[in-house]
Design a protein around this motif. Structure first.
Motif, PDB file in Angstrom:
ATOM      1  N   LEU A  11       0.793  -1.195  -0.052  1.00 49.85           N
ATOM      2  CA  LEU A  11      -0.081  -0.083  -0.029  1.00 49.85           C
ATOM      3  C   LEU A  11       0.930   1.213   0.068  1.00 49.85           C
ATOM      4  O   LEU A  11       1.758   1.366   0.955  1.00 49.85           O
ATOM      5  CB  LEU A  11      -0.930  -0.023   1.216  1.00 49.85           C
ATOM      6  N   VAL A  12       0.648   1.948  -0.954  1.00 49.07           N
ATOM      7  CA  VAL A  12       1.526   3.351  -0.940  1.00 49.07           C
ATOM      8  C   VAL A  12       0.446   4.589  -1.437  1.00 49.07           C
ATOM      9  O   VAL A  12      -0.458   4.254  -2.218  1.00 49.07           O
ATOM     10  CB  VAL A  12       2.659   2.996  -1.922  1.00 49.07           C
ATOM     11  N   GLN A  13       1.054   5.791  -1.096  1.00 54.03           N
ATOM     12  CA  GLN A  13       0.253   6.924  -1.552  1.00 54.03           C
ATOM     13  C   GLN A  13       0.297   7.382  -2.770  1.00 54.03           C
ATOM     14  O   GLN A  13       1.790   7.197  -3.445  1.00 54.03           O
ATOM     15  CB  GLN A  13       0.530   7.965  -0.510  1.00 54.03           C
ATOM     16  N   ALA A  14      -0.529   8.021  -3.417  1.00 59.75           N
ATOM     17  CA  ALA A  14      -0.265   8.444  -4.723  1.00 59.75           C
ATOM     18  C   ALA A  14       0.997   9.585  -4.863  1.00 59.75           C
ATOM     19  O   ALA A  14       1.236  10.147  -3.701  1.00 59.75           O
ATOM     20  CB  ALA A  14      -1.247   9.036  -5.250  1.00 59.75           C
ATOM     21  N   GLY A  15       1.962   9.176  -5.740  1.00 59.73           N
ATOM     22  CA  GLY A  15       2.992   9.888  -5.961  1.00 59.73           C
ATOM     23  C   GLY A  15       4.183   9.099  -5.483  1.00 59.73           C
ATOM     24  O   GLY A  15       5.446   9.563  -5.760  1.00 59.73           O
ATOM     25  N   GLY A  16       4.178   8.183  -4.907  1.00 64.44           N
ATOM     26  CA  GLY A  16       5.224   7.360  -4.321  1.00 64.44           C
ATOM     27  C   GLY A  16       5.665   6.424  -5.037  1.00 64.44           C
ATOM     28  O   GLY A  16       5.468   6.200  -6.334  1.00 64.44           O
ATOM     29  N   SER A  17       6.617   5.508  -4.680  1.00 59.07           N
ATOM     30  CA  SER A  17       7.355   4.576  -5.661  1.00 59.07           C
ATOM     31  C   SER A  17       7.270   3.165  -5.050  1.00 59.07           C
ATOM     32  O   SER A  17       7.401   3.137  -3.616  1.00 59.07           O
ATOM     33  CB  SER A  17       8.670   4.960  -5.900  1.00 59.07           C
ATOM     34  N   LEU A  18       7.384   2.427  -5.989  1.00 54.60           N
ATOM     35  CA  LEU A  18       7.797   0.837  -5.430  1.00 54.60           C
ATOM     36  C   LEU A  18       8.607   0.127  -6.685  1.00 54.60           C
ATOM     37  O   LEU A  18       8.789   0.576  -7.649  1.00 54.60           O
ATOM     38  CB  LEU A  18       6.389   0.205  -5.629  1.00 54.60           C
ATOM     39  N   ARG A  19       9.273  -0.908  -6.001  1.00 52.48           N
ATOM     40  CA  ARG A  19      10.106  -1.634  -6.838  1.00 52.48           C
ATOM     41  C   ARG A  19       9.749  -3.060  -6.575  1.00 52.48           C
ATOM     42  O   ARG A  19       9.874  -3.736  -5.422  1.00 52.48           O
ATOM     43  CB  ARG A  19      11.526  -1.664  -6.355  1.00 52.48           C
ATOM     44  N   LEU A  20       9.028  -3.758  -7.495  1.00 52.10           N
ATOM     45  CA  LEU A  20       8.616  -4.885  -7.706  1.00 52.10           C
ATOM     46  C   LEU A  20       9.844  -5.968  -8.128  1.00 52.10           C
ATOM     47  O   LEU A  20      10.699  -5.530  -8.875  1.00 52.10           O
ATOM     48  CB  LEU A  20       7.485  -5.425  -8.570  1.00 52.10           C
TER      49      LEU A  20
END
Length: 129
Positions: A11-20
């Motif tokens: 779960l992340v806020q809009a504008g954030g980043s993730l690395r799958l």
């Protein structure tokens, strides 16, 4: 046979980043082109990005618009998907998939799910507004 295990969703806020990440079993990972797909609730699975076995050629869906980056580390049998500037519409289950290829192949044109031989179970990405 190749087994794929995705991780890195959340779960992340809009504008954030993730690395799958997608970890593959087997000793022939560098003979497979890899792809990422996603499926939003109530929608069909859609292509996100793909990469050749060597990592030398990439392909992206039109909606990516520079926010997504696919990469791979053949020494670690892992393919990655970096997602920046996340939007609520990026919410969904993200799947990695493998297609038999050769290390010398230069084509990353694998936009159809039917082209792939193996799939992971997916990792959930939820973007809050």
């Amino acid at each position: 046979q190749v087994q794929l295990v995705e991780s890195g969703g959340g779960l992340v806020q809009a504008g954030g980043s993730l690395r799958l990440s997608c970890a593959a079993s087997g000793r022939t990972f560098s003979s497979y082109a890899m792809g990422w797909f996603r499926q939003a609730p109530g929608k069909e699975r859609e292509f996100v990005a793909s990469i050749t076995a060597s990592g030398g050629s990439l392909s992206y869906a039109a909606f990516v618009k520079g926010r997504f980056t696919i990469s791979r580390d053949n020494a670690k049998n892992t393919v990655f998907l970096q997602i920046n500037s996340l939007k609520p519409e990026d919410t969904g289950v993200y799947y990695c998939a493998a297609v038999r290829s050769t290390y010398s192949s230069r084509s990353a044109a694998y936009p159809r799910a039917s082209q792939y031989d193996y799939w992971g179970q997916g990792t959930q990405v939820t973007v809050s507004s």
